[in-house]
Design a protein around this motif. Structure first.
Motif, short mmCIF file in Angstrom:
data_model
loop_
_atom_site.label_atom_id
_atom_site.label_comp_id
_atom_site.label_asym_id
_atom_site.label_seq_id
_atom_site.Cartn_x
_atom_site.Cartn_y
_atom_site.Cartn_z
N PRO A 399 0.81 -1.23 0.00
CA PRO A 399 0.00 0.00 0.00
C PRO A 399 0.84 1.28 0.00
O PRO A 399 0.29 2.37 -0.14
N TRP A 445 -10.66 7.58 -9.90
CA TRP A 445 -10.20 6.85 -8.71
C TRP A 445 -10.57 7.58 -7.41
O TRP A 445 -10.02 7.31 -6.35
N GLY A 448 -11.60 5.27 -4.69
CA GLY A 448 -10.68 4.20 -4.37
C GLY A 448 -9.80 4.54 -3.19
O GLY A 448 -9.95 5.58 -2.53
N THR A 449 -8.82 3.69 -2.93
CA THR A 449 -7.88 3.91 -1.84
C THR A 449 -7.05 5.15 -2.16
O THR A 449 -6.44 5.22 -3.23
N ALA A 453 -5.20 3.85 -5.59
CA ALA A 453 -6.08 3.46 -6.70
C ALA A 453 -5.52 4.04 -8.00
O ALA A 453 -5.04 5.18 -8.02
N ASP A 456 -5.12 -0.92 -6.21
CA ASP A 456 -5.58 -1.39 -4.92
C ASP A 456 -6.56 -2.55 -5.08
O ASP A 456 -7.37 -2.81 -4.19
N GLN A 457 -6.48 -3.22 -6.24
CA GLN A 457 -7.38 -4.33 -6.56
C GLN A 457 -6.56 -5.59 -6.88
O GLN A 457 -5.36 -5.50 -7.19
#
Length: 525
Positions: A399, A445, A448-449, A453, A456-457
Protein backbone atom coordinates in the motif's frame (compact mmCIF):
# COMPACT_ATOMS: atom_id res chain seq x y z
CA UNK A 1 115.52 -10.60 -51.22
CA UNK A 2 118.82 -12.50 -51.20
CA UNK A 3 118.96 -16.19 -50.68
CA UNK A 4 121.08 -15.75 -47.57
CA UNK A 5 118.31 -13.84 -45.78
CA UNK A 6 116.05 -15.79 -43.55
CA UNK A 7 112.70 -16.23 -45.14
CA UNK A 8 109.49 -14.91 -43.48
CA UNK A 9 106.29 -16.82 -43.47
CA UNK A 10 103.25 -14.58 -43.86
CA UNK A 11 100.59 -14.79 -41.15
CA UNK A 12 101.39 -18.33 -39.98
CA UNK A 13 104.76 -18.93 -38.24
CA UNK A 14 106.37 -22.33 -38.05
CA UNK A 15 108.75 -23.20 -35.22
CA UNK A 16 110.55 -26.45 -34.96
CA UNK A 17 110.72 -27.91 -31.50
CA UNK A 18 112.15 -31.35 -31.07
CA UNK A 19 111.45 -32.16 -34.66
CA UNK A 20 107.78 -31.03 -34.62
CA UNK A 21 106.07 -27.91 -35.93
CA UNK A 22 103.37 -25.81 -34.28
CA UNK A 23 101.21 -23.45 -36.30
CA UNK A 24 99.62 -20.36 -34.77
CA UNK A 25 95.85 -20.50 -35.17
CA UNK A 26 94.02 -17.77 -37.01
CA UNK A 27 91.42 -17.16 -34.28
CA UNK A 28 93.87 -16.02 -31.62
CA UNK A 29 93.24 -12.57 -30.23
CA UNK A 30 95.08 -10.05 -32.44
CA UNK A 31 96.16 -7.79 -29.58
CA UNK A 32 98.77 -10.13 -28.12
CA UNK A 33 102.41 -9.19 -28.90
CA UNK A 34 105.62 -10.98 -27.96
CA UNK A 35 108.84 -8.98 -27.58
CA UNK A 36 112.43 -10.02 -26.83
CA UNK A 37 114.59 -7.50 -25.01
CA UNK A 38 117.77 -9.57 -25.65
CA UNK A 39 119.21 -9.62 -29.09
CA UNK A 40 118.58 -12.49 -31.44
CA UNK A 41 120.77 -14.14 -33.98
CA UNK A 42 117.95 -15.44 -36.03
CA UNK A 43 116.92 -12.36 -37.91
CA UNK A 44 115.76 -9.97 -35.14
CA UNK A 45 116.81 -6.34 -34.97
CA UNK A 46 116.96 -3.71 -32.24
CA UNK A 47 116.79 -6.38 -29.63
CA UNK A 48 113.39 -7.57 -30.79
CA UNK A 49 113.02 -11.06 -31.97
CA UNK A 50 111.07 -11.50 -35.16
CA UNK A 51 108.55 -14.26 -34.49
CA UNK A 52 108.20 -14.94 -38.21
CA UNK A 53 111.93 -15.39 -39.03
CA UNK A 54 113.53 -18.75 -39.68
CA UNK A 55 115.82 -19.76 -36.78
CA UNK A 56 119.53 -19.93 -37.45
CA UNK A 57 120.37 -23.53 -37.93
CA UNK A 58 123.79 -22.97 -36.51
CA UNK A 59 122.31 -22.46 -33.09
CA UNK A 60 120.24 -25.25 -31.62
CA UNK A 61 116.70 -24.21 -30.82
CA UNK A 62 115.71 -23.90 -27.20
CA UNK A 63 113.39 -26.72 -26.26
CA UNK A 64 109.87 -25.57 -25.59
CA UNK A 65 107.45 -27.15 -23.15
CA UNK A 66 104.55 -29.00 -24.72
CA UNK A 67 102.03 -26.53 -23.28
CA UNK A 68 103.24 -23.67 -25.43
CA UNK A 69 100.50 -22.27 -27.71
CA UNK A 70 100.79 -19.58 -30.30
CA UNK A 71 99.00 -16.49 -28.99
CA UNK A 72 98.49 -14.41 -32.15
CA UNK A 73 99.52 -14.00 -35.73
CA UNK A 74 102.66 -12.20 -34.47
CA UNK A 75 103.15 -14.12 -31.20
CA UNK A 76 105.88 -16.60 -30.32
CA UNK A 77 105.63 -19.25 -27.66
CA UNK A 78 105.53 -18.88 -23.91
CA UNK A 79 107.67 -20.90 -21.57
CA UNK A 80 106.36 -19.58 -18.29
CA UNK A 81 102.97 -19.10 -16.74
CA UNK A 82 100.91 -16.38 -18.28
CA UNK A 83 99.42 -13.66 -16.14
CA UNK A 84 96.20 -12.17 -17.44
CA UNK A 85 94.25 -9.25 -16.08
CA UNK A 86 90.53 -9.78 -15.84
CA UNK A 87 88.37 -6.94 -14.58
CA UNK A 88 90.47 -5.52 -11.74
CA UNK A 89 92.45 -8.51 -10.51
CA UNK A 90 95.37 -10.57 -11.68
CA UNK A 91 95.09 -14.25 -12.45
CA UNK A 92 97.79 -16.74 -13.20
CA UNK A 93 97.38 -19.61 -15.58
CA UNK A 94 99.73 -22.51 -15.59
CA UNK A 95 101.77 -23.09 -18.70
CA UNK A 96 100.43 -26.61 -18.79
CA UNK A 97 97.04 -25.29 -19.97
CA UNK A 98 96.84 -25.07 -23.72
CA UNK A 99 94.30 -22.30 -24.17
CA UNK A 100 94.97 -18.72 -23.19
CA UNK A 101 91.99 -16.43 -23.50
CA UNK A 102 93.07 -12.80 -23.65
CA UNK A 103 90.94 -10.14 -22.04
CA UNK A 104 89.30 -8.19 -24.85
CA UNK A 105 90.01 -4.52 -24.93
CA UNK A 106 93.37 -4.88 -23.19
CA UNK A 107 96.64 -4.89 -25.10
CA UNK A 108 98.70 -7.89 -24.01
CA UNK A 109 102.47 -7.98 -24.41
CA UNK A 110 104.73 -10.89 -23.68
CA UNK A 111 108.23 -9.49 -23.02
CA UNK A 112 111.37 -11.58 -23.26
CA UNK A 113 113.79 -10.81 -20.49
CA UNK A 114 117.45 -11.63 -20.76
CA UNK A 115 117.67 -13.15 -17.31
CA UNK A 116 114.37 -14.95 -17.12
CA UNK A 117 114.32 -16.17 -20.69
CA UNK A 118 110.63 -15.69 -21.48
CA UNK A 119 108.93 -13.62 -18.78
CA UNK A 120 105.37 -12.80 -19.65
CA UNK A 121 104.22 -9.40 -18.59
CA UNK A 122 101.16 -7.31 -19.10
CA UNK A 123 100.73 -3.70 -20.04
CA UNK A 124 98.02 -2.47 -17.63
CA UNK A 125 95.43 0.05 -18.82
CA UNK A 126 95.26 3.47 -17.30
CA UNK A 127 93.29 3.38 -14.06
CA UNK A 128 89.96 5.11 -14.25
CA UNK A 129 89.60 8.20 -12.18
CA UNK A 130 87.39 7.51 -9.19
CA UNK A 131 84.43 9.78 -8.69
CA UNK A 132 84.30 11.83 -5.59
CA UNK A 133 82.20 10.29 -2.84
CA UNK A 134 78.97 12.01 -1.96
CA UNK A 135 78.64 10.22 1.35
CA UNK A 136 77.79 12.48 4.24
CA UNK A 137 80.59 12.40 6.75
CA UNK A 138 79.39 14.99 9.19
CA UNK A 139 76.34 14.96 11.42
CA UNK A 140 73.06 15.72 9.61
CA UNK A 141 71.04 18.47 11.03
CA UNK A 142 67.35 17.65 11.70
CA UNK A 143 65.73 20.87 12.75
CA UNK A 144 62.26 19.40 12.73
CA UNK A 145 63.16 17.29 15.74
CA UNK A 146 63.88 20.33 17.86
CA UNK A 147 61.66 22.99 16.30
CA UNK A 148 57.99 22.12 15.53
CA UNK A 149 56.35 23.73 12.50
CA UNK A 150 52.79 24.61 13.48
CA UNK A 151 51.52 24.64 9.90
CA UNK A 152 53.04 21.24 9.13
CA UNK A 153 51.51 19.78 12.28
CA UNK A 154 48.12 21.25 11.44
CA UNK A 155 48.17 19.90 7.87
CA UNK A 156 49.19 16.48 9.19
CA UNK A 157 46.18 16.22 11.50
CA UNK A 158 43.83 17.75 8.95
CA UNK A 159 44.50 14.88 6.56
CA UNK A 160 43.51 12.31 9.15
CA UNK A 161 40.55 14.38 10.30
CA UNK A 162 39.14 14.67 6.77
CA UNK A 163 39.64 10.93 6.17
CA UNK A 164 37.76 10.17 9.37
CA UNK A 165 34.95 12.59 8.48
CA UNK A 166 34.63 10.99 5.04
CA UNK A 167 34.31 7.51 6.51
CA UNK A 168 31.83 8.73 9.11
CA UNK A 169 29.64 10.49 6.53
CA UNK A 170 29.67 7.41 4.30
CA UNK A 171 28.64 5.21 7.20
CA UNK A 172 25.82 7.58 8.18
CA UNK A 173 24.58 7.77 4.60
CA UNK A 174 24.60 4.00 4.21
CA UNK A 175 22.69 3.65 7.46
CA UNK A 176 19.97 6.14 6.56
CA UNK A 177 19.71 4.76 3.03
CA UNK A 178 19.21 1.31 4.47
CA UNK A 179 16.65 2.64 6.94
CA UNK A 180 14.78 4.51 4.21
CA UNK A 181 14.67 1.56 1.81
CA UNK A 182 11.08 0.47 1.39
CA UNK A 183 10.46 -3.10 2.49
CA UNK A 184 7.64 -5.34 1.52
CA UNK A 185 7.21 -6.98 4.92
CA UNK A 186 5.92 -10.48 5.60
CA UNK A 187 4.71 -12.38 2.56
CA UNK A 188 3.13 -15.81 2.07
CA UNK A 189 3.62 -18.06 -0.97
CA UNK A 190 0.68 -18.26 -3.35
CA UNK A 191 2.20 -20.00 -6.38
CA UNK A 192 5.48 -21.70 -7.23
CA UNK A 193 5.66 -23.34 -10.63
CA UNK A 194 8.94 -24.91 -11.79
CA UNK A 195 7.25 -26.33 -14.90
CA UNK A 196 7.80 -29.97 -14.25
CA UNK A 197 4.44 -30.15 -16.05
CA UNK A 198 2.28 -27.65 -17.91
CA UNK A 199 -0.85 -27.45 -15.77
CA UNK A 200 -3.45 -25.78 -17.97
CA UNK A 201 -6.33 -27.20 -15.93
CA UNK A 202 -5.63 -25.59 -12.57
CA UNK A 203 -2.90 -22.97 -12.87
CA UNK A 204 -2.62 -21.62 -16.43
CA UNK A 205 -5.13 -20.72 -19.11
CA UNK A 206 -4.49 -20.03 -22.80
CA UNK A 207 -5.95 -16.98 -24.45
CA UNK A 208 -6.84 -18.02 -28.01
CA UNK A 209 -7.63 -15.01 -30.14
CA UNK A 210 -7.03 -12.97 -33.31
CA UNK A 211 -8.07 -9.71 -31.65
CA UNK A 212 -4.63 -8.11 -31.49
CA UNK A 213 -5.29 -7.38 -27.80
CA UNK A 214 -5.82 -3.64 -28.17
CA UNK A 215 -2.41 -3.13 -29.79
CA UNK A 216 -3.27 -4.43 -33.27
CA UNK A 217 -0.54 -7.03 -32.88
CA UNK A 218 0.37 -9.12 -35.92
CA UNK A 219 0.12 -12.56 -34.33
CA UNK A 220 -2.74 -14.87 -33.45
CA UNK A 221 -2.43 -16.68 -30.13
CA UNK A 222 -3.14 -20.41 -30.02
CA UNK A 223 -3.18 -23.30 -27.57
CA UNK A 224 -1.16 -25.42 -30.00
CA UNK A 225 1.79 -27.37 -28.56
CA UNK A 226 3.81 -25.86 -31.39
CA UNK A 227 3.53 -22.47 -29.70
CA UNK A 228 3.60 -23.32 -25.98
CA UNK A 229 4.98 -26.41 -24.29
CA UNK A 230 7.09 -27.61 -21.38
CA UNK A 231 10.42 -29.36 -21.89
CA UNK A 232 13.15 -30.19 -19.39
CA UNK A 233 11.47 -28.23 -16.63
CA UNK A 234 10.99 -25.03 -18.66
CA UNK A 235 8.08 -23.35 -20.37
CA UNK A 236 8.55 -22.34 -24.01
CA UNK A 237 6.42 -19.74 -25.78
CA UNK A 238 7.47 -19.94 -29.43
CA UNK A 239 6.45 -17.84 -32.46
CA UNK A 240 5.92 -19.76 -35.72
CA UNK A 241 4.91 -18.78 -39.24
CA UNK A 242 1.26 -19.11 -40.26
CA UNK A 243 2.49 -19.87 -43.78
CA UNK A 244 3.93 -23.14 -42.43
CA UNK A 245 0.34 -24.21 -41.76
CA UNK A 246 -1.74 -22.71 -44.58
CA UNK A 247 0.88 -21.56 -47.13
CA UNK A 248 2.23 -18.10 -47.80
CA UNK A 249 -0.16 -17.27 -50.68
CA UNK A 250 -3.19 -18.03 -48.52
CA UNK A 251 -1.91 -15.66 -45.85
CA UNK A 252 -2.10 -12.82 -48.41
CA UNK A 253 -5.21 -13.60 -50.47
CA UNK A 254 -8.30 -15.75 -50.90
CA UNK A 255 -8.35 -17.69 -47.63
CA UNK A 256 -10.54 -17.84 -44.54
CA UNK A 257 -9.03 -19.04 -41.30
CA UNK A 258 -10.97 -19.75 -38.10
CA UNK A 259 -8.88 -20.33 -35.03
CA UNK A 260 -9.58 -23.46 -33.02
CA UNK A 261 -10.60 -23.10 -29.36
CA UNK A 262 -11.15 -19.34 -29.48
CA UNK A 263 -11.63 -17.88 -25.99
CA UNK A 264 -13.02 -14.49 -27.11
CA UNK A 265 -16.67 -13.68 -26.68
CA UNK A 266 -16.65 -11.70 -29.94
CA UNK A 267 -16.71 -14.12 -32.92
CA UNK A 268 -15.15 -11.47 -35.16
CA UNK A 269 -11.84 -11.93 -33.36
CA UNK A 270 -11.89 -15.72 -33.82
CA UNK A 271 -11.33 -15.73 -37.57
CA UNK A 272 -9.84 -13.74 -40.45
CA UNK A 273 -10.07 -13.50 -44.23
CA UNK A 274 -7.21 -12.63 -46.57
CA UNK A 275 -8.17 -10.36 -49.44
CA UNK A 276 -5.69 -8.62 -51.65
CA UNK A 277 -8.22 -6.03 -52.82
CA UNK A 278 -9.26 -5.06 -49.31
CA UNK A 279 -5.71 -5.28 -48.02
CA UNK A 280 -6.57 -7.81 -45.31
CA UNK A 281 -4.42 -10.81 -44.40
CA UNK A 282 -4.40 -13.75 -42.06
CA UNK A 283 -2.11 -12.88 -39.11
CA UNK A 284 1.29 -14.03 -40.44
CA UNK A 285 2.55 -15.32 -37.07
CA UNK A 286 1.23 -17.81 -34.51
CA UNK A 287 2.26 -17.47 -30.87
CA UNK A 288 0.86 -17.99 -27.36
CA UNK A 289 -0.45 -16.02 -24.41
CA UNK A 290 -1.23 -17.55 -21.02
CA UNK A 291 -2.43 -16.20 -17.68
CA UNK A 292 -2.97 -17.50 -14.16
CA UNK A 293 -6.37 -18.74 -13.09
CA UNK A 294 -8.13 -18.13 -9.79
CA UNK A 295 -7.01 -18.31 -7.00
CA UNK A 296 -3.52 -17.40 -8.27
CA UNK A 297 -4.02 -13.65 -8.04
CA UNK A 298 -2.65 -11.13 -5.57
CA UNK A 299 -3.55 -7.78 -4.08
CA UNK A 300 -0.23 -6.55 -2.69
CA UNK A 301 2.63 -9.01 -2.65
CA UNK A 302 5.54 -10.06 -4.78
CA UNK A 303 6.23 -11.82 -8.10
CA UNK A 304 9.49 -13.35 -9.33
CA UNK A 305 9.90 -14.80 -12.82
CA UNK A 306 13.13 -16.38 -14.05
CA UNK A 307 13.16 -16.12 -17.84
CA UNK A 308 15.34 -15.83 -20.94
CA UNK A 309 14.12 -13.49 -23.66
CA UNK A 310 13.80 -14.28 -27.39
CA UNK A 311 15.95 -12.84 -30.14
CA UNK A 312 14.52 -11.59 -33.45
CA UNK A 313 13.24 -8.40 -35.09
CA UNK A 314 9.82 -7.13 -33.98
CA UNK A 315 9.37 -9.76 -31.25
CA UNK A 316 7.71 -8.34 -28.14
CA UNK A 317 8.02 -10.51 -25.00
CA UNK A 318 6.08 -9.40 -21.94
CA UNK A 319 5.53 -10.44 -18.31
CA UNK A 320 2.73 -8.35 -16.88
CA UNK A 321 -0.47 -8.12 -14.82
CA UNK A 322 -4.05 -6.97 -15.33
CA UNK A 323 -6.85 -6.47 -12.79
CA UNK A 324 -9.23 -9.35 -12.21
CA UNK A 325 -12.15 -6.90 -12.44
CA UNK A 326 -12.42 -3.56 -14.20
CA UNK A 327 -13.37 -1.83 -10.97
CA UNK A 328 -12.57 1.65 -12.26
CA UNK A 329 -13.53 1.06 -15.89
CA UNK A 330 -11.94 -0.28 -19.05
CA UNK A 331 -8.24 -0.07 -19.80
CA UNK A 332 -6.31 1.91 -18.63
CA UNK A 333 -8.63 3.18 -15.88
CA UNK A 334 -8.26 0.00 -13.83
CA UNK A 335 -4.50 -0.10 -14.32
CA UNK A 336 -1.83 -2.36 -15.80
CA UNK A 337 1.46 -3.50 -14.26
CA UNK A 338 4.27 -4.31 -16.70
CA UNK A 339 6.92 -6.32 -14.85
CA UNK A 340 9.03 -6.72 -17.99
CA UNK A 341 8.70 -5.72 -21.62
CA UNK A 342 11.40 -5.86 -24.27
CA UNK A 343 12.09 -5.77 -27.99
CA UNK A 344 13.80 -8.70 -29.70
CA UNK A 345 15.72 -6.49 -32.10
CA UNK A 346 19.51 -6.51 -31.95
CA UNK A 347 21.46 -4.13 -29.70
CA UNK A 348 22.06 -1.93 -32.75
CA UNK A 349 18.36 -1.05 -32.74
CA UNK A 350 18.14 2.63 -31.79
CA UNK A 351 14.92 2.32 -29.79
CA UNK A 352 16.35 -0.08 -27.17
CA UNK A 353 16.81 -3.62 -28.44
CA UNK A 354 17.27 -6.90 -26.62
CA UNK A 355 19.91 -5.44 -24.31
CA UNK A 356 17.19 -3.36 -22.57
CA UNK A 357 14.21 -4.30 -20.41
CA UNK A 358 11.49 -1.97 -19.23
CA UNK A 359 9.01 -1.87 -16.35
CA UNK A 360 6.00 0.46 -16.10
CA UNK A 361 2.54 1.21 -14.74
CA UNK A 362 -0.28 2.08 -17.14
CA UNK A 363 -3.14 4.22 -15.82
CA UNK A 364 -5.31 7.06 -17.09
CA UNK A 365 -8.86 8.32 -17.45
CA UNK A 366 -9.05 7.57 -21.20
CA UNK A 367 -7.52 5.05 -23.60
CA UNK A 368 -5.63 7.81 -25.38
CA UNK A 369 -4.74 9.65 -22.16
CA UNK A 370 -2.30 7.38 -20.38
CA UNK A 371 -0.01 8.44 -17.53
CA UNK A 372 2.58 5.72 -18.22
CA UNK A 373 5.22 8.31 -19.12
CA UNK A 374 5.37 9.31 -15.44
CA UNK A 375 5.72 5.78 -14.05
CA UNK A 376 8.15 3.81 -16.17
CA UNK A 377 11.83 2.97 -16.23
CA UNK A 378 14.34 0.67 -17.87
CA UNK A 379 17.56 -1.20 -17.24
CA UNK A 380 20.29 -2.22 -19.66
CA UNK A 381 22.80 -5.06 -19.77
CA UNK A 382 26.01 -3.42 -20.91
CA UNK A 383 28.03 -6.54 -21.67
CA UNK A 384 25.45 -9.03 -22.88
CA UNK A 385 21.81 -9.15 -23.90
CA UNK A 386 18.81 -10.48 -22.03
CA UNK A 387 18.60 -13.22 -24.64
CA UNK A 388 21.96 -14.65 -23.58
CA UNK A 389 20.84 -16.09 -20.26
CA UNK A 390 18.21 -16.24 -17.54
CA UNK A 391 17.40 -13.25 -15.37
CA UNK A 392 14.98 -12.74 -12.52
CA UNK A 393 12.27 -10.16 -13.19
CA UNK A 394 10.67 -9.09 -9.93
CA UNK A 395 7.79 -6.94 -8.73
CA UNK A 396 7.06 -5.80 -5.17
CA UNK A 397 3.76 -4.21 -4.24
CA UNK A 398 2.50 -2.76 -0.98
CA UNK A 399 0.00 0.00 0.00
CA UNK A 400 3.04 2.32 0.13
CA UNK A 401 4.90 1.61 -3.11
CA UNK A 402 5.46 -0.50 -6.24
CA UNK A 403 9.01 -1.51 -7.18
CA UNK A 404 9.98 -3.33 -10.39
CA UNK A 405 13.52 -4.58 -10.87
CA UNK A 406 15.71 -7.17 -12.59
CA UNK A 407 17.95 -9.55 -10.60
CA UNK A 408 18.47 -7.16 -7.66
CA UNK A 409 16.75 -4.24 -5.94
CA UNK A 410 19.86 -2.24 -6.80
CA UNK A 411 18.90 -2.59 -10.47
CA UNK A 412 15.34 -1.37 -10.20
CA UNK A 413 13.57 -0.17 -13.31
CA UNK A 414 10.66 1.56 -11.64
CA UNK A 415 9.93 2.72 -8.09
CA UNK A 416 6.60 4.45 -7.54
CA UNK A 417 5.74 5.71 -4.08
CA UNK A 418 2.08 6.13 -3.34
CA UNK A 419 2.45 9.63 -1.93
CA UNK A 420 -0.08 11.50 -4.08
CA UNK A 421 -3.31 10.73 -5.97
CA UNK A 422 -2.77 9.33 -9.46
CA UNK A 423 -5.14 11.86 -10.98
CA UNK A 424 -2.98 14.64 -9.56
CA UNK A 425 0.19 12.80 -10.49
CA UNK A 426 -0.93 12.64 -14.12
CA UNK A 427 -1.53 16.41 -14.34
CA UNK A 428 -4.47 15.73 -16.60
CA UNK A 429 -6.35 18.72 -17.98
CA UNK A 430 -9.81 19.51 -16.68
CA UNK A 431 -11.26 19.45 -20.20
CA UNK A 432 -10.12 17.52 -23.29
CA UNK A 433 -11.24 17.56 -26.90
CA UNK A 434 -12.44 14.38 -28.55
CA UNK A 435 -13.02 15.32 -32.16
CA UNK A 436 -15.69 18.00 -32.15
CA UNK A 437 -16.71 17.22 -28.57
CA UNK A 438 -15.22 18.52 -25.35
CA UNK A 439 -15.07 16.18 -22.42
CA UNK A 440 -14.74 17.27 -18.83
CA UNK A 441 -12.44 14.89 -17.04
CA UNK A 442 -13.35 13.44 -13.70
CA UNK A 443 -11.13 11.54 -11.34
CA UNK A 444 -12.00 7.86 -11.93
CA UNK A 445 -10.20 6.85 -8.71
CA UNK A 446 -11.88 9.31 -6.36
CA UNK A 447 -13.68 6.49 -4.53
CA UNK A 448 -10.68 4.20 -4.37
CA UNK A 449 -7.88 3.91 -1.84
CA UNK A 450 -6.30 7.39 -1.57
CA UNK A 451 -2.99 7.66 -3.44
CA UNK A 452 -3.09 3.94 -4.35
CA UNK A 453 -6.08 3.46 -6.70
CA UNK A 454 -6.23 1.98 -9.29
CA UNK A 455 -3.51 -0.29 -7.87
CA UNK A 456 -5.58 -1.39 -4.92
CA UNK A 457 -7.38 -4.33 -6.56
CA UNK A 458 -6.44 -8.01 -7.21
CA UNK A 459 -4.32 -8.59 -10.33
CA UNK A 460 -3.46 -11.77 -12.25
CA UNK A 461 -0.26 -12.66 -14.12
CA UNK A 462 0.13 -12.80 -17.93
CA UNK A 463 3.04 -14.15 -19.99
CA UNK A 464 3.06 -13.79 -23.77
CA UNK A 465 5.18 -13.25 -26.85
CA UNK A 466 3.66 -10.73 -29.27
CA UNK A 467 4.86 -9.67 -32.72
CA UNK A 468 4.70 -6.12 -34.04
CA UNK A 469 1.68 -3.87 -33.47
CA UNK A 470 0.48 -0.36 -34.17
CA UNK A 471 0.36 1.10 -30.64
CA UNK A 472 3.79 2.74 -30.93
CA UNK A 473 5.85 0.21 -28.99
CA UNK A 474 8.05 0.06 -32.09
CA UNK A 475 8.64 3.73 -33.00
CA UNK A 476 8.25 4.95 -36.54
CA UNK A 477 11.31 5.24 -38.74
CA UNK A 478 13.62 3.19 -36.51
CA UNK A 479 15.33 -0.01 -37.61
CA UNK A 480 13.83 -0.26 -41.11
CA UNK A 481 10.38 -0.80 -39.66
CA UNK A 482 8.38 -2.44 -42.48
CA UNK A 483 5.00 -0.89 -41.60
CA UNK A 484 3.45 2.41 -40.58
CA UNK A 485 1.24 2.43 -37.51
CA UNK A 486 -1.39 4.71 -39.06
CA UNK A 487 -1.70 2.58 -42.19
CA UNK A 488 -4.84 0.49 -42.66
CA UNK A 489 -2.69 -2.19 -44.27
CA UNK A 490 0.00 -2.28 -41.57
CA UNK A 491 -0.31 -6.06 -40.99
CA UNK A 492 -0.25 -6.76 -44.72
CA UNK A 493 2.85 -4.59 -45.17
CA UNK A 494 4.49 -6.57 -42.39
CA UNK A 495 3.49 -9.91 -43.93
CA UNK A 496 4.88 -8.96 -47.33
CA UNK A 497 8.32 -8.42 -45.74
CA UNK A 498 8.32 -11.87 -44.17
CA UNK A 499 11.54 -12.94 -45.88
CA UNK A 500 13.34 -9.95 -44.32
CA UNK A 501 12.27 -10.09 -40.67
CA UNK A 502 12.05 -13.87 -40.46
CA UNK A 503 15.71 -14.08 -41.47
CA UNK A 504 16.58 -12.40 -38.12
CA UNK A 505 14.72 -15.06 -36.10
CA UNK A 506 16.97 -17.90 -34.93
CA UNK A 507 16.02 -21.34 -36.20
CA UNK A 508 16.96 -22.73 -32.80
CA UNK A 509 13.82 -22.77 -30.63
CA UNK A 510 15.93 -22.09 -27.53
CA UNK A 511 16.87 -18.66 -28.92
CA UNK A 512 13.60 -17.77 -30.64
CA UNK A 513 11.32 -18.57 -27.69
CA UNK A 514 10.46 -16.81 -24.47
CA UNK A 515 11.79 -19.42 -22.04
CA UNK A 516 10.47 -19.38 -18.47
CA UNK A 517 12.30 -21.37 -15.83
CA UNK A 518 10.09 -20.62 -12.83
CA UNK A 519 7.27 -18.43 -11.55
CA UNK A 520 6.71 -17.48 -7.90
CA UNK A 521 3.93 -15.38 -6.42
CA UNK A 522 3.48 -14.19 -2.83
CA UNK A 523 0.84 -12.12 -1.08
CA UNK A 524 1.11 -9.95 2.00
CA UNK A 525 0.38 -12.01 5.10
Amino acid sequence: MSSSEPSRKPMAAHALHNGSSITAPDDVHPDLDVHDRCGSADGGSNGVRDPFSTPNTSQPPTPAPPSIKSLSRRASFLEKPVYLRRDSHMSMRSASRRTVTPYHGLRHNVIHDCKDSLRPSLTAPHAKRMTRSSMLINAVEKPWLTEKDAKATLSYWLVYLMAFVGLAVSAVRCYFTWMSTLRIGNICLVLEDNFDTFDTENVWMHEVSMSGFGNSEFEMTTDSPSNSFVRDGRLYIVPTLTSDVIGYKNVLNGFTYNITGCTDTDPKTCGAVSNETLGTVIPPVMSARIHTREPYTIKYGKVEISAKLPRGDWLWPALWMLPVNDTYGSWPRSGEIDIMEARGNSPDYKAQGIDYVRGSLNWGPLTWLNGVSKTFGWWTNRRKTYADGFHTYAFEWTPEFIRIYVDSRLMYMTLVKFDEPFFKRGEFPAVVANGSQYIQLEDPWANGTPNVAPFDQPFYLIMNLAVGGTNGWFPEGVGDKPWVDASKTAMRDFAEKQDVWYATWPQNVEERALVVDSVKMWKLC
